[in-house]
Design an enzyme around this catalytic site. Sequence first.
Site, PDB file in Angstrom:
ATOM      1  N   HIS A 173       0.870  -1.298   0.110  1.00 58.25           N
ATOM      2  CA  HIS A 173      -0.049  -0.188  -0.075  1.00 58.25           C
ATOM      3  C   HIS A 173       0.869   1.337  -0.072  1.00 58.25           C
ATOM      4  O   HIS A 173       0.474   2.614  -0.377  1.00 58.25           O
ATOM      5  CB  HIS A 173      -1.043   0.009   0.933  1.00 58.25           C
ATOM      6  CG  HIS A 173      -0.686   0.349   2.415  1.00 58.25           C
ATOM      7  ND1 HIS A 173       0.004  -0.733   3.345  1.00 58.25           N
ATOM      8  CD2 HIS A 173      -0.465   1.398   3.169  1.00 58.25           C
ATOM      9  CE1 HIS A 173       0.323  -0.235   4.426  1.00 58.25           C
ATOM     10  NE2 HIS A 173       0.087   1.227   4.497  1.00 58.25           N
ATOM     11  N   HIS A 235       7.663  -2.470   2.450  1.00 61.83           N
ATOM     12  CA  HIS A 235       7.404  -0.936   2.225  1.00 61.83           C
ATOM     13  C   HIS A 235       8.728  -0.256   2.023  1.00 61.83           C
ATOM     14  O   HIS A 235       8.924   0.742   1.356  1.00 61.83           O
ATOM     15  CB  HIS A 235       6.540  -0.274   3.490  1.00 61.83           C
ATOM     16  CG  HIS A 235       5.285  -1.016   3.717  1.00 61.83           C
ATOM     17  ND1 HIS A 235       4.460  -1.589   2.872  1.00 61.83           N
ATOM     18  CD2 HIS A 235       4.758  -1.329   4.983  1.00 61.83           C
ATOM     19  CE1 HIS A 235       3.305  -2.011   3.574  1.00 61.83           C
ATOM     20  NE2 HIS A 235       3.546  -1.982   4.822  1.00 61.83           N
ATOM     21  N   LYS A 333       8.006   0.619  16.195  1.00 63.42           N
ATOM     22  CA  LYS A 333       6.827   0.892  16.830  1.00 63.42           C
ATOM     23  C   LYS A 333       7.225   1.742  18.104  1.00 63.42           C
ATOM     24  O   LYS A 333       8.315   1.518  18.593  1.00 63.42           O
ATOM     25  CB  LYS A 333       6.247  -0.435  17.256  1.00 63.42           C
ATOM     26  CG  LYS A 333       6.068  -1.315  15.853  1.00 63.42           C
ATOM     27  CD  LYS A 333       4.687  -1.114  15.320  1.00 63.42           C
ATOM     28  CE  LYS A 333       4.327  -2.173  14.241  1.00 63.42           C
ATOM     29  NZ  LYS A 333       3.386  -1.621  13.350  1.00 63.42           N
TER      30      LYS A 333
HETATM   31  P1  NDP Z   1      -8.540 -10.058  10.050  1.00 58.96           P
HETATM   32  O1  NDP Z   1      -8.137 -11.335  10.976  1.00 58.96           O
HETATM   33  O2  NDP Z   1      -8.988  -8.795  10.918  1.00 58.96           O
HETATM   34  O3  NDP Z   1      -9.610 -10.538   9.004  1.00 58.96           O
HETATM   35  C1  NDP Z   1      -9.620 -11.716   8.317  1.00 58.96           C
HETATM   36  C2  NDP Z   1     -10.782 -11.829   7.886  1.00 58.96           C
HETATM   37  O4  NDP Z   1     -10.659 -13.131   6.959  1.00 58.96           O
HETATM   38  C3  NDP Z   1     -11.866 -12.212   8.568  1.00 58.96           C
HETATM   39  O5  NDP Z   1     -12.883 -11.464   8.043  1.00 58.96           O
HETATM   40  C4  NDP Z   1     -12.162 -13.761   8.398  1.00 58.96           C
HETATM   41  O6  NDP Z   1     -13.611 -13.932   8.885  1.00 58.96           O
HETATM   42  C5  NDP Z   1     -11.793 -13.973   7.154  1.00 58.96           C
HETATM   43  N1  NDP Z   1     -11.263 -15.169   6.681  1.00 58.96           N
HETATM   44  C6  NDP Z   1     -10.486 -16.213   7.639  1.00 58.96           C
HETATM   45  N2  NDP Z   1     -10.671 -17.326   7.145  1.00 58.96           N
HETATM   46  C7  NDP Z   1     -11.312 -17.321   5.841  1.00 58.96           C
HETATM   47  C8  NDP Z   1     -11.811 -18.356   5.007  1.00 58.96           C
HETATM   48  N3  NDP Z   1     -11.094 -19.510   4.934  1.00 58.96           N
HETATM   49  N4  NDP Z   1     -12.490 -17.945   4.207  1.00 58.96           N
HETATM   50  C9  NDP Z   1     -12.950 -16.744   4.086  1.00 58.96           C
HETATM   51  N5  NDP Z   1     -12.864 -15.842   4.874  1.00 58.96           N
HETATM   52  C10 NDP Z   1     -11.840 -15.904   5.844  1.00 58.96           C
HETATM   53  O7  NDP Z   1      -7.208  -9.846   9.185  1.00 58.96           O
HETATM   54  P2  NDP Z   1      -6.719  -8.448   8.399  1.00 58.96           P
HETATM   55  O8  NDP Z   1      -7.995  -7.735   7.883  1.00 58.96           O
HETATM   56  O9  NDP Z   1      -6.063  -7.531   9.834  1.00 58.96           O
HETATM   57  O10 NDP Z   1      -5.494  -8.796   7.474  1.00 58.96           O
HETATM   58  C11 NDP Z   1      -5.781  -9.395   6.543  1.00 58.96           C
HETATM   59  C12 NDP Z   1      -4.732  -9.619   5.455  1.00 58.96           C
HETATM   60  O11 NDP Z   1      -4.287  -8.077   5.096  1.00 58.96           O
HETATM   61  C13 NDP Z   1      -3.401 -10.062   6.223  1.00 58.96           C
HETATM   62  O12 NDP Z   1      -2.553 -10.820   5.026  1.00 58.96           O
HETATM   63  C14 NDP Z   1      -2.666  -9.064   6.770  1.00 58.96           C
HETATM   64  O13 NDP Z   1      -1.436  -9.391   6.630  1.00 58.96           O
HETATM   65  C15 NDP Z   1      -2.872  -8.119   5.486  1.00 58.96           C
HETATM   66  N6  NDP Z   1      -2.582  -6.647   6.111  1.00 58.96           N
HETATM   67  C16 NDP Z   1      -3.412  -6.114   6.810  1.00 58.96           C
HETATM   68  C17 NDP Z   1      -3.284  -4.626   7.230  1.00 58.96           C
HETATM   69  C18 NDP Z   1      -4.216  -4.071   8.355  1.00 58.96           C
HETATM   70  O14 NDP Z   1      -4.002  -3.068   8.541  1.00 58.96           O
HETATM   71  N7  NDP Z   1      -5.092  -4.873   9.030  1.00 58.96           N
HETATM   72  C19 NDP Z   1      -2.268  -3.918   6.970  1.00 58.96           C
HETATM   73  C20 NDP Z   1      -1.449  -4.379   5.719  1.00 58.96           C
HETATM   74  C21 NDP Z   1      -1.698  -5.885   5.343  1.00 58.96           C
HETATM   75  P3  NDP Z   1     -14.363 -15.244   9.348  1.00 58.96           P
HETATM   76  O15 NDP Z   1     -13.510 -15.532  10.599  1.00 58.96           O
HETATM   77  O16 NDP Z   1     -15.878 -14.822   9.352  1.00 58.96           O
HETATM   78  O17 NDP Z   1     -13.973 -16.214   7.984  1.00 58.96           O
HETATM   79  C1  BG6 Z   2       1.345  -2.625   7.664  1.00 57.19           C
HETATM   80  C2  BG6 Z   2       2.238  -3.195   8.782  1.00 57.19           C
HETATM   81  O1  BG6 Z   2       1.951  -3.120   6.321  1.00 57.19           O
HETATM   82  O2  BG6 Z   2       1.963  -1.366   7.568  1.00 57.19           O
HETATM   83  C3  BG6 Z   2       2.097  -2.650  10.227  1.00 57.19           C
HETATM   84  O3  BG6 Z   2       1.668  -4.692   8.759  1.00 57.19           O
HETATM   85  C4  BG6 Z   2       2.145  -1.045  10.027  1.00 57.19           C
HETATM   86  O4  BG6 Z   2       2.680  -3.012  10.990  1.00 57.19           O
HETATM   87  C5  BG6 Z   2       1.551  -0.541   8.745  1.00 57.19           C
HETATM   88  O5  BG6 Z   2       1.647  -0.643  11.378  1.00 57.19           O
HETATM   89  C6  BG6 Z   2       1.841   0.896   8.827  1.00 57.19           C
HETATM   90  O6  BG6 Z   2       1.214   1.618   7.611  1.00 57.19           O
HETATM   91  P1  BG6 Z   2       0.860   3.141   7.368  1.00 57.19           P
HETATM   92  O7  BG6 Z   2       0.184   3.248   6.062  1.00 57.19           O
HETATM   93  O8  BG6 Z   2       0.107   3.501   8.285  1.00 57.19           O
HETATM   94  O9  BG6 Z   2       2.220   3.679   7.525  1.00 57.19           O
END
Ligand code: NDP
Ligand code: BG6
Length: 487
Positions: A173, A235, A333
Amino acid sequence: MAETPRADLLVLFGAAGDLARRMLLPSLYFLDFDGFLPEGFRIVGAARSEMSREAFVDLVRTDLAARSEGLDETVWTRFSARLDYVAADATNAEGLASLTPHMQGAKRPMFYLALSPSLYGRVCVALAGAGFATDESRIVLEKPIGRDLESSKTINISVGAVFDEDRIFRIDHYLGKETVQNLIALRFANTLFEPLWNNLTIDHVQITVAETEGVGDRWPYYDEYGALRDMLQNHMLQLLCLVAMEPPSDMEPDSVRNEKVKVLRSLRPFTRAEVQKDSVRGQYTAGVVGGREAAAYEKERGEASDTETFVALRADIDNWRWAGVPFFLRTGKRMPERRTQIAIQFKPVPHSIFGGPASEDLVANRLVIDLQPDEDIELLLMNKAPGITAGGLRLQSLPLSLSLLRTYEGPGARRRIAYERLLLDVISGNSTLFVRRDEVEAAWRWVDGIEDAWREAGMSHRPYAAGSWGPAGAFALIERSERAWLD
Ligand code: NDP
Ligand code: BG6
């Protein structure tokens, strides 16, 4: 650039997860707000949990209404009509059967995996098994792609067995951030910088990504990765590539990505001796950030851990342009302030003609690119201090600012979420701002070398108090070359 037909359906796996709710769904709403979503474009949220369409739509509305931008009812009516939700387990073809009615009529679906990377391979096999991975479909993968070179290759092979490389969009991103794209414009839309952009004129480069947030309840993910894998491998190396790459012949995806991968392959591997001298691992202990007490990482984790929440290192790029120009990278962090910044430090003038006090005023030029919290590009130039002074001429360093903030002034103006640009690019099929397989693997190869050297050298983390700029070793690292961090 050749026009690629636009996607007509987004299946968002992980639709109720943190990333989808905080970033992806708001980005889609704002794209709709600005009229960028194609007519008839549909968004189907999917996750294993049962939820009615109404409940999902309500969830999205609540999230959007809570944002500072507020909710425009006309846009919401149009946007909410695009939304649907289906309970589906993405990891097997049977689990995906519930998606079939939603796929009807979709010619160019895109699948966004906002899921744990450990599922990517299985989900792709399942999409193929369910007959959804057609020649026109696209897949979007979140970082991190694996935890090391081997696991990233395993993911890339599984995904590549189902989707051709030009239909795989690996998101970083940071590449969607306005100032990061502006760096490309700055370097390649001006004649001014290119002749200076090399080891004859540049002394060193600093890239800082400092966050005030701690790891908090993300530790189950974070503890396995640490700052090196979570931030630096992706990043920060992307930022480094955009600073260091040669001018691409055009903005075609492969032209840009060919240049980035050359930089990654030119990064000098660390030996055991160098890693002790040129890198530092840190982990925050309890402290105060922004006037508030912050717990130690170990407290959040619940037990001792050797995972680093801070890393600083000196990277050297072994090529003609950058020989002898160190790139100092640091990320952590629980730093004292949120700051994402690239600083290009130029060399001092070869000879000072100024005597007296003015000679002490003279400082080398610097180009500072701020990504967060404010977006700005400043060129620090020397000029004469105004007025007359008894001791003779005085000099001062003043910033020439592109102040991007000003472009956000005015009614309705706002700062875009980085994902907006990237989602629009996936919809349009433009992969310039996405990471190609060989880039991911080249980055892991270098980072694995650091991990191996750390292990061989037995380098454990050094503590730093939350609210400080990292362990003392991070200062020693840069001061050893008679330079200093720009704090
Ligand atoms: P979360 O754990 O908050 O969400 C994961 C989601 O996946 C849930 O909605 C879960 O819902 C769903 N899920 C899990 N297993 C399955 C399955 N087998 N089939 C369908 N849906 C499924 O994770 P994040 O949103 O934080 O992160 C998601 C991805 O994004 C990761 O790869 C993370 O590294 C990446 N990422 C996240 C960032 C962030 O700011 N959160 C930043 C950068 C990258 P349910 O249990 O109902 O299936
Ligand atoms: C994510 C990392 O990819 O980027 C986090 O998993 C981090 O640990 C985040 O906090 C930082 O993103 P930004 O856009 O807030 O600098």
